[in-house]
Design a protein around this motif. Structure first.
Motif, PDB file in Angstrom:
ATOM      1  N   TYR A   1      33.160  40.616  42.624  1.00  0.00           N
ATOM      2  CA  TYR A   1      33.403  40.661  41.002  1.00  0.00           C
ATOM      3  C   TYR A   1      34.586  41.494  41.007  1.00  0.00           C
ATOM      4  CZ  TYR A   1      28.096  39.650  40.808  1.00  0.00           C
ATOM      5  OH  TYR A   1      26.810  38.954  41.081  1.00  0.00           O
TER       6      TYR A   1
ATOM      7  N   VAL B   1      33.516  32.843  41.142  1.00  0.00           N
ATOM      8  CA  VAL B   1      32.904  33.063  42.022  1.00  0.00           C
ATOM      9  C   VAL B   1      31.127  33.096  41.932  1.00  0.00           C
ATOM     10  CG1 VAL B   1      30.893  35.709  41.261  1.00  0.00           C
ATOM     11  CG2 VAL B   1      33.411  36.315  40.964  1.00  0.00           C
TER      12      VAL B   1
ATOM     13  N   THR C   1      37.991  39.902  42.349  1.00  0.00           N
ATOM     14  CA  THR C   1      38.527  38.382  41.754  1.00  0.00           C
ATOM     15  C   THR C   1      38.908  38.338  40.463  1.00  0.00           C
ATOM     16  OG1 THR C   1      36.991  37.268  43.117  1.00  0.00           O
ATOM     17  CG2 THR C   1      37.667  36.356  41.129  1.00  0.00           C
TER      18      THR C   1
ATOM     19  N   THR D   1      34.210  37.611  49.752  1.00  0.00           N
ATOM     20  CA  THR D   1      33.443  35.887  50.044  1.00  0.00           C
ATOM     21  C   THR D   1      33.483  35.746  51.951  1.00  0.00           C
ATOM     22  OG1 THR D   1      36.593  35.149  48.410  1.00  0.00           O
ATOM     23  CG2 THR D   1      34.410  33.832  49.939  1.00  0.00           C
TER      24      THR D   1
END
Lengths: 92, 244
Positions: free
Chosen positions: B98, B195, B101, B137
Motif C-alpha cells: 500500500y 493495488v 505504491t 508484490t
C-alpha cells in the motif's frame, strides 16, 4: 520449511563473465533473484545476476579428483610457454 | 508553519516512521535473506527521511536530528498507516504494498515538480520505492496464493490496513495552495488499479471496509505512535548532543 538452495553468480561489470559469489535460500527463482540482489549486490557489486538451483548443478566429485585433474599436471606443452613474444606486444 | 515546510515534513515523517517500523523487522524476518532485504528497504526509507528532514530543517533553522528526535507526537505529520505496529509478516508486506505504491506514484510526479530539492530527492527515491513495490508484490502473491494459513493471514492483513489507505489521498487546502506539492487525490485511481491488480492475482478478496481513519496529517495519531517515538527518541533525549 526448508527452502531450496540457490547458487548465485554476479557479473561485476560489462565484458566480464559471471562469477560465483555464494548461495542463498529462496522459495523460487524469482525470489532467489531478488534475494541475490539484496544480499550480494547492495554495494554496487554487479550489473547482472544469475541464480541456479544448487540441485541442478552437476559437480565433479572429490573422489574423482585424481583421474580428472592429475593427468594435466605433467603436460607442460599445453601451456603456451614455448613461444618467443616479440618486443612491444602488449596485453599478452 | 509555512506551507513548504509543512508539506516537506509530511513526506519526511512518512518515510521516517516507515523506516522505524521496517527496521524493527531486522533479525525478526522469516529468513536471513529477508532480514537483509528489509534492512535495505528500511535504509532506503531512512535515507529519504534524512534528505526530506534536512530540507525541512533548512526552511526553519532546525537540524534533521532536532526534527526527528525532539518533536512530540502531535508535531509529527505522518500517515497513521506508517505507525501501526508490525503484526505478522503478511501485515508488513500488505503495508509495504500500500505505502510503496503510493510513494512511487507520488515521487514520480514530484520529480518533475517545480521545487528542485524535492524533485532531486524524488528522482533518487523513485527507483528505490519501485523495488519496494516489487518486493511487497512478490510476497503478497506468494502468501495469498500459498497455503491455507498464509492466504488467511494475507487476507486479514489486506483487510486490516485498508481503512488506513484513504488518508494517503486526502486533499486539503495546503496541497491545493502550494504549487510545488502533488495533490495526492490525483493519485488515488492509479493506486487503486495497481493495488487491486496485485490483490486479484494473489487470489485474495478485495478489501471491503468502507470506514476510513484520518488525522495523521494534522498530528493526530493512533495510540501506538507514542510508544514508537519513545523507542525512536529516548537515546537522543537522554543524552542530548551526544556523538560517537
Amino acid at each position: 520449511m526448508i527452502e531450496p538452495l540457490w547458487e548465485v553468480f554476479v557479473r561485476s561489470r560489462r565484458g566480464l563473465s559471471h562469477t560465483h559469489v555464494g548461495s542463498l535460500h529462496a522459495p523460487d527463482a524469482t525470489m532467489a533473484l531478488r534475494n541475490a540482489r539484496d544480499v550480494y549486490t547492495r554495494r554496487q557489486e554487479g550489473v547482472s545476476i544469475w541464480v541456479v538451483r544448487a540441485s541442478d548443478i552437476t559437480a565433479s566429485s572429490p573422489d574423482e579428483k585424481d583421474e580428472f585433474f592429475d593427468p594435466a599436471g605433467d603436460k607442460v606443452y599445453r601451456h603456451p610457454t614455448f613461444y618467443e613474444v616479440p618486443e612491444g606486444v602488449e596485453h599478452l | 508553519m509555512n506551507d513548504l515546510l509543512e508539506y516537506t515534513l509530511r513526506l519526511g515523517d512518512d518515510a521516517l516512521i516507515a523506516a522505524q517500523r521496517t527496521g524493527e523487522w531486522i533479525a525478526a524476518a522469516p529468513q536471513l535473506e529477508e532480514d537483509v532485504a528489509l534492512g535495505n528497504i528500511a535504509l532506503d526509507q531512512l535515507g529519504q527521511a534524512r534528505s526530506l528532514l534536512q530540507y525541512a530543517g533548512s526552511l526553519d533553522g532546525r537540524t534533521e536530528d532536532e526534527l526527528a528526535y525532539f518533536r512530540d507526537e502531535r508535531e509529527f505529520l505522518n500517515l497513521q498507516l506508517c505507525e501501526l505496529p508490525n503484526g505478522d509478516f503478511a501485515f508488513a508486506m500488505a503495508r509495504l504494498l500500500y505505502f510503496a505504491t503510493y510513494q512511487h506514484l507520488l515521487y514520480d510526479e514530484l520529480r518533475s515538480g517545480a521545487d528542485e530539492t524535492l524533485a532531486g530527492v524524488a528522482g533518487k527515491a523513485v527507483k528505490e520505492v519501485a523495488y519496494h513495490v516489487d518486493h511487497a508484490t512478490q510476497w503478497v502473491l506468494r502468501l495469498g496464493d500459498g497455503t491455507e494459513e498464509s492466504h488467511r493471514r494475507m487476507q486479514a492483513a489486506l483487510e486490516a490496513l485498508w481503512p488506513y489507505t484513504a488518508e494517503m489521498f486526502a486533499s486539503d487546502d495546503l496541497v491545493r495552495r502550494l504549487s510545488v506539492a502533488v495533490d495526492p487525490s490525483t493519485l488515488q485511481d492509479e493506486w487503486t488499479n495497481r493495488v487491486l491488480a496485485v490483490i486479484d492475482q494473489s487470489t485474495c478478496e478485495r478489501p471491503s471496509s468502507s470506514y476510513q481513519h484520518s488525522g495523521g496529517r494534522s498530528g493526530r495519531h493512533t495510540e501506538h505512535m507514542g510508544f514508537l517515538l519513545a523507542e525512536l527518541q529516548h537515546v537522543a533525549r537522554s543524552h542530548p548532543g551526544a556523538t560517537w
